[in-house]
Write an enzyme that holds these catalytic residues in place. Structure first.
Site, PDB file in Angstrom:
ATOM      1  N   THR A  89      94.631  14.318  62.611  1.00 39.26           N
ATOM      2  CA  THR A  89      95.840  15.087  62.349  1.00 39.26           C
ATOM      3  C   THR A  89      96.976  14.107  62.075  1.00 39.26           C
ATOM      4  O   THR A  89      96.903  12.941  62.437  1.00 39.26           O
ATOM      5  CB  THR A  89      96.234  15.969  63.548  1.00 39.26           C
ATOM      6  OG1 THR A  89      96.587  15.122  64.644  1.00 39.26           O
ATOM      7  CG2 THR A  89      95.108  16.886  63.956  1.00 39.26           C
ATOM      8  N   GLU A  90      98.006  14.603  61.452  1.00 33.98           N
ATOM      9  CA  GLU A  90      99.204  13.780  61.265  1.00 33.98           C
ATOM     10  C   GLU A  90     100.416  14.641  61.549  1.00 33.98           C
ATOM     11  O   GLU A  90     100.738  15.544  60.799  1.00 33.98           O
ATOM     12  CB  GLU A  90      99.302  13.207  59.858  1.00 33.98           C
ATOM     13  CG  GLU A  90     100.492  12.275  59.721  1.00 33.98           C
ATOM     14  CD  GLU A  90     100.660  11.747  58.309  1.00 33.98           C
ATOM     15  OE1 GLU A  90     101.481  10.841  58.142  1.00 33.98           O
ATOM     16  OE2 GLU A  90     100.005  12.250  57.402  1.00 33.98           O
ATOM     17  N   SER A  91     101.017  14.375  62.678  1.00 37.77           N
ATOM     18  CA  SER A  91     102.243  15.089  63.036  1.00 37.77           C
ATOM     19  C   SER A  91     103.257  14.032  63.473  1.00 37.77           C
ATOM     20  O   SER A  91     103.645  13.951  64.613  1.00 37.77           O
ATOM     21  CB  SER A  91     101.966  16.093  64.154  1.00 37.77           C
ATOM     22  OG  SER A  91     101.365  15.449  65.251  1.00 37.77           O
TER      23      SER A  91
END
Length: 105
Positions: A89-91
């Protein structure tokens, strides 16, 4: 065998392992319910974004190693670690989780 293995995996507790929420059988069909992870597999990330930066690759590798260490300390061996079985994921930062455990000892 399915229920025994799935229950063992459900008992793992690590931020880099997908949580198993439920394990059961209904009408002779075994099932596992896992947490939803919004993101891509590592394979998709590399395919669509190209080569990972050194820092990103190291960060993801360390997270995978941490998850595998947790599994191994609980006598569980993944046996199929590959980019397709790693969710990313990329947050604001890269975060990876392994899933698709298939065997334990």
């Amino acid at each position: 065998k399915f229920k025994r293995e799935a229950t063992a995996i459900a008992n793992l507790s690590d931020t880099n392992i997908v949580n198993v929420l439920d394990v059961g059988t209904q009408e002779d069909i075994d099932y596992i319910v896992m947490e939803y992870i919004s993101g891509k597999t590592l394979k998709e990330l590399i395919y669509y974004s190209g080569k990972l930066s050194y820092n990103t690759a190291i960060k993801i590798a360390l997270q995978i190693a941490k998850a595998l260490d947790c599994a191994h300390r609980n006598n569980i061996i993944h046996r199929d670690i590959k980019p397709q079985n790693i969710l990313v994921t990329e947050s604001g930062f890269w975060y990876s989780k392994i899933y698709r455990f298939s065997n334990y000892y």
